[in-house]
Scaffold this motif. Structure first.
Motif, PDB file in Angstrom:
ATOM      1  N   ILE A 178      11.083   1.999   2.308  1.00  0.00           N
ATOM      2  CA  ILE A 178      11.562   1.861   0.943  1.00  0.00           C
ATOM      3  C   ILE A 178      10.833   1.001  -0.348  1.00  0.00           C
ATOM      4  N   THR A 179      10.708   1.191  -1.375  1.00  0.00           N
ATOM      5  CA  THR A 179       9.429   0.754  -2.103  1.00  0.00           C
ATOM      6  C   THR A 179       9.557   0.194  -3.127  1.00  0.00           C
ATOM      7  N   LYS A 180       8.969  -0.641  -4.666  1.00  0.00           N
ATOM      8  CA  LYS A 180       9.287  -0.210  -5.770  1.00  0.00           C
ATOM      9  C   LYS A 180       7.494  -0.318  -6.241  1.00  0.00           C
ATOM     10  N   ASP A 181       6.525   0.155  -4.931  1.00  0.00           N
ATOM     11  CA  ASP A 181       5.719  -0.072  -5.720  1.00  0.00           C
ATOM     12  C   ASP A 181       4.618   1.370  -5.506  1.00  0.00           C
ATOM     13  N   LYS A 182       4.520   2.496  -6.512  1.00  0.00           N
ATOM     14  CA  LYS A 182       4.198   3.203  -7.015  1.00  0.00           C
ATOM     15  C   LYS A 182       2.972   3.435  -6.209  1.00  0.00           C
ATOM     16  N   ASP A 183       2.491   2.367  -5.487  1.00  0.00           N
ATOM     17  CA  ASP A 183       0.666   3.441  -4.922  1.00  0.00           C
ATOM     18  C   ASP A 183       0.958   3.997  -3.930  1.00  0.00           C
ATOM     19  N   PHE A 184       2.280   3.113  -3.103  1.00  0.00           N
ATOM     20  CA  PHE A 184       3.178   4.330  -1.376  1.00  0.00           C
ATOM     21  C   PHE A 184       3.132   5.540  -2.341  1.00  0.00           C
ATOM     22  N   LEU A 185       4.009   6.342  -3.919  1.00  0.00           N
ATOM     23  CA  LEU A 185       4.011   7.514  -4.161  1.00  0.00           C
ATOM     24  C   LEU A 185       2.501   7.773  -3.740  1.00  0.00           C
ATOM     25  N   ASP A 186       1.754   7.818  -5.027  1.00  0.00           N
ATOM     26  CA  ASP A 186       0.198   8.027  -4.943  1.00  0.00           C
ATOM     27  C   ASP A 186      -0.721   8.473  -3.272  1.00  0.00           C
ATOM     28  N   SER A 187      -0.973   7.393  -2.281  1.00  0.00           N
ATOM     29  CA  SER A 187      -0.821   7.782  -1.093  1.00  0.00           C
ATOM     30  C   SER A 187       0.494   9.532  -0.444  1.00  0.00           C
ATOM     31  N   PHE A 188       1.443   8.979  -0.296  1.00  0.00           N
ATOM     32  CA  PHE A 188       2.130  10.283  -0.176  1.00  0.00           C
ATOM     33  C   PHE A 188       1.858  11.165  -0.908  1.00  0.00           C
ATOM     34  N   LEU A 189       0.965  11.564  -1.726  1.00  0.00           N
ATOM     35  CA  LEU A 189       1.065  12.937  -2.915  1.00  0.00           C
ATOM     36  C   LEU A 189      -0.120  13.535  -1.718  1.00  0.00           C
ATOM     37  N   ILE A 190      -0.819  12.486  -2.295  1.00  0.00           N
ATOM     38  CA  ILE A 190      -2.027  12.832  -1.210  1.00  0.00           C
ATOM     39  C   ILE A 190      -2.770  12.932   0.059  1.00  0.00           C
TER      40      ILE A 190
END
Length: 81
Positions: free
Chosen positions: A53-65
Motif C-alpha cells: 500500500i503506497t502513494k509512490d507511483k514508481d511502484f505502479l511502473d514496476s508493477f506494470l512492467i
C-alpha cells in the motif's frame, strides 16, 4: 491477507489494519526503516505475498512492467499527517 505499508503513509493505517486482524508491516518496522529501497520492498512483498500500500507511483511502473510487487494498492491523496 498480508500488507506492507510504504513510508509515505502513516503508521495509523498499519494500526487500523492490525486492529481489523490483518498481518501488517510498515516500512518503519523494517531494518532500514523508511530508507528501505523499493527493490527490497518488492522482494519482501513477493516472498511473503504482501500487498504493498503506497502513494509512490514508481511502484505502479514496476508493477506494470515487471509484475513487482506481489500486489499493489496505490493510494492518491493530499498530504496526510
Amino acid at each position: 491477507m498480508k500488507f506492507l505499508i510504504d513510508a509515505q503513509l502513516p503508521m495509523r493505517i498499519a494500526h487500523l489494519l492490525e486492529k481489523l486482524g490483518y498481518d501488517v508491516i510498515h516500512t518503519k518496522n523494517l531494518p532500514l526503516q523508511n530508507a528501505t529501497p523499493d527493490s527490497d520492498i518488492n522482494k519482501l512483498s513477493i516472498l511473503e505475498q504482501r500487498i504493498v500500500i503506497t502513494k509512490d507511483k514508481d511502484f505502479l511502473d514496476s508493477f506494470l512492467i515487471k509484475q513487482e510487487p506481489y500486489k499493489l494498492l496505490l493510494i492518491t491523496t493530499g498530504n496526510i499527517k
